[in-house]
Design a protein around this motif. Sequence first.
Motif: not given
Length: 245
Positions: A235-242
């Motif tokens: 979960m760390i620095n995870r980019e949100p899914e488009s």
Amino acid sequence: MTKPNPADRVAYMAGQGDFRAARVRCTNACIEYNSTPENAPTTERAAKWLNIVDPDHTSKIDATQAVAIADAFTTVVVPRPTFPYVKMPFYVDYGLRVYISPTTFINRNCFIMDTPVADIRIGERCQIGPNVSIIGVGHSTKFEERNELETGVAGSWGAKVVIGDGVWIGANSTILPGVTVGSYTTIGAGSVVTKDLPSRCVAVGNPVKILYMIDEDRPPAKYAQTAMTLEEALMINREPESPGA
């Protein structure tokens, strides 16, 4: 390049049949160890490890009681392992005078070019990165002095290698014959260690040079975040899914 003191070198006839047979035995033992499944029981790993470094099992290690370091991390009270955690593949030349403390971790593709005339010793709680080579064997720079087949004179020599407790050796580093690395020293990735290093230093380069001594009062390392579980890590620095991805 710093050479081992000649008084520390022992010559031997590596081309002779008994030396060749010892290397073949060790090669076959390494092949067996490297073919072990990642999820194999620790008892199987222990037995195959002993076949490399103690073919007669004279060390009296009870393989049935072996506990891998990876397994130990899941317990509240960490038991002392009885053989080192060595990732595969791993290669040794003879294996007959290689002594690795059971609390040491060795990453993939480690080469130990040992000899039957001098020890290679690795201490407690060491961390050895991937693609590290530890060399205990050498030869004369004169072809005439290393051509055993024509001269009948021993063309190889061995010198002791000692790595103290708590040493971290970075990836792709090489330790050369006759070297002693002091305890709690860090060797940077890609280094070639041609000479002795004292305890508690940071050393890098080819040939290796000491960058600085590690002060015992040095403040602990700081990190932006710490993950205690795999779920937290993902979960760390995870980019949100488009949307619609």
